[in-house]
Design a protein around this motif. Structure first.
Motif, mmCIF file in Angstrom:
data_model
loop_
_atom_site.group_PDB
_atom_site.id
_atom_site.type_symbol
_atom_site.label_atom_id
_atom_site.label_comp_id
_atom_site.label_asym_id
_atom_site.label_seq_id
_atom_site.Cartn_x
_atom_site.Cartn_y
_atom_site.Cartn_z
ATOM 1 N N TRP A 95 -25.265 10.281 -17.608
ATOM 2 C CA TRP A 95 -25.158 9.881 -19.005
ATOM 3 C C TRP A 95 -24.767 11.016 -19.949
ATOM 4 O O TRP A 95 -23.869 10.818 -20.783
ATOM 5 N N LEU A 150 -16.554 5.010 -20.925
ATOM 6 C CA LEU A 150 -17.809 4.936 -20.178
ATOM 7 C C LEU A 150 -17.640 4.135 -18.888
ATOM 8 O O LEU A 150 -18.191 4.496 -17.841
ATOM 9 N N LEU A 163 -21.153 10.659 -21.820
ATOM 10 C CA LEU A 163 -21.104 10.585 -23.281
ATOM 11 C C LEU A 163 -20.279 11.724 -23.873
ATOM 12 O O LEU A 163 -19.531 11.530 -24.836
ATOM 13 N N THR A 191 -16.651 11.000 -23.108
ATOM 14 C CA THR A 191 -16.233 9.866 -23.929
ATOM 15 C C THR A 191 -15.993 10.277 -25.368
ATOM 16 O O THR A 191 -15.012 9.852 -26.005
#
Length: 275
Positions: free
Chosen positions: A204, A243, A208, A211
């Motif tokens: 994650w 994502l 992130l 992204t």
């Protein structure tokens, strides 16, 4: 949940520099783009030449940096990187010269495919023909779903038409996506940055971060219409697409499903008349 705790390419280290290539690699591409932009503003070169230089320098820089990262600093990446950058320059020039010249945007993916078949180093950024049919189908389904949702939302909520005419303009834009826009974004943001960062921080945080940079890349693109609802929509859909691409790469160990997802999504986006 096992797929969220493993690395898809154990040969890649978790240590080392945060950016897996020397930033100086991007310097000549940035210089070429800025010089072209300045010369265009001064009226020294026509707008078509500025666009050609912009496409070749921006997307070429991302692809060259991706290859340098895949080679992990070892010699041998410069020659294929030069061929790939030149193929982008040829494609951009051919597209500017004639509408059907955009078929030359098939050249960079062909150059990259030849490189993948000949160089095991490309496995380092997930460019390897090892994705199963299920993963490829999942990538296509993700892109089609996001693209269909985009078309429905844009046409029903904001009233943007879906004319699909003239077909030559649509195909030209789609070829640009396949040969430059999608190819460079997937190789750089997913195959290079996310690939390195997920070994340090897990899925994650790295997804992130990659992204955020990927969305920022599109928001500063002058080709994107400066309309508020479009900017907000771009952030939403591009974030979901990025994502999803990170998850597809993590799950399958190949960049091909993420490439298919992006191509399907941009194929839908190009149908909108957002001028």
């Amino acid at each position: 949940m096992d797929v969220l705790t493993r690395s898809f390419d154990p040969r890649r280290p978790s240590h080392g520099p945060l950016v897996p290539f020397r930033p100086g690699i991007l310097a000549p591409f940035a210089a070429a783009g800025l010089i072209g932009l300045l010369a265009g503003r001064l009226g020294l070169i026509p707008g078509e030449v500025v666009r050609v230089l912009g496409v070749a320098s921006f997307h070429g820089g991302l692809l060259v940096a991706s290859l340098a990262a895949a080679w992990e600093g070892a010699p041998g990446w410069r020659r294929p990187a030069t061929r790939l950058a030149l193929s982008l320059l040829v494609a951009a020039a051919a597209c500017a010269a004639a509408p059907w010249g955009c078929l030359a945007y098939l050249l960079p993916p062909l150059v990259m495919a030849r490189l993948v078949l000949r160089s095991a180093e490309c496995l380092g950024m997930g460019l390897a023909p090892r994705a199963g049919w299920g993963s490829l189908g999942l990538g296509a389904a993700v892109g089609c779903f996001l693209g269909a949702h985009l078309l429905l939302s844009a046409s029903r909520t904001f009233g943007y038409p879906v004319p699909l005419s003239p077909p030559a303009s649509y195909l030209s834009a789609l070829l640009y996506d396949a040969g430059a826009n999608v190819l460079s974004a997937e190789c750089f943001f997913r195959g290079t940055l996310f690939n390195r960062w997920q070994r340090r921080w897990g899925f994650w945080p790295s997804a992130l971060a990659a992204t955020g940079l990927s969305v920022l890349r599109y928001l500063v693109d002058p080709a994107l219409p400066a309309v508020v609802e479009l900017m907000v929509g771009a952030v939403f859909y591009l974030a979901l697409l990025s994502l999803s691409g990170c998850a597809l790469l993590w799950y399958s160990g190949s960049l091909l499903p993420s490439l298919l997802a992006s191509l399907a999504f941009f194929g839908a986006y190009r149908m909108l008349d957002v001028r």
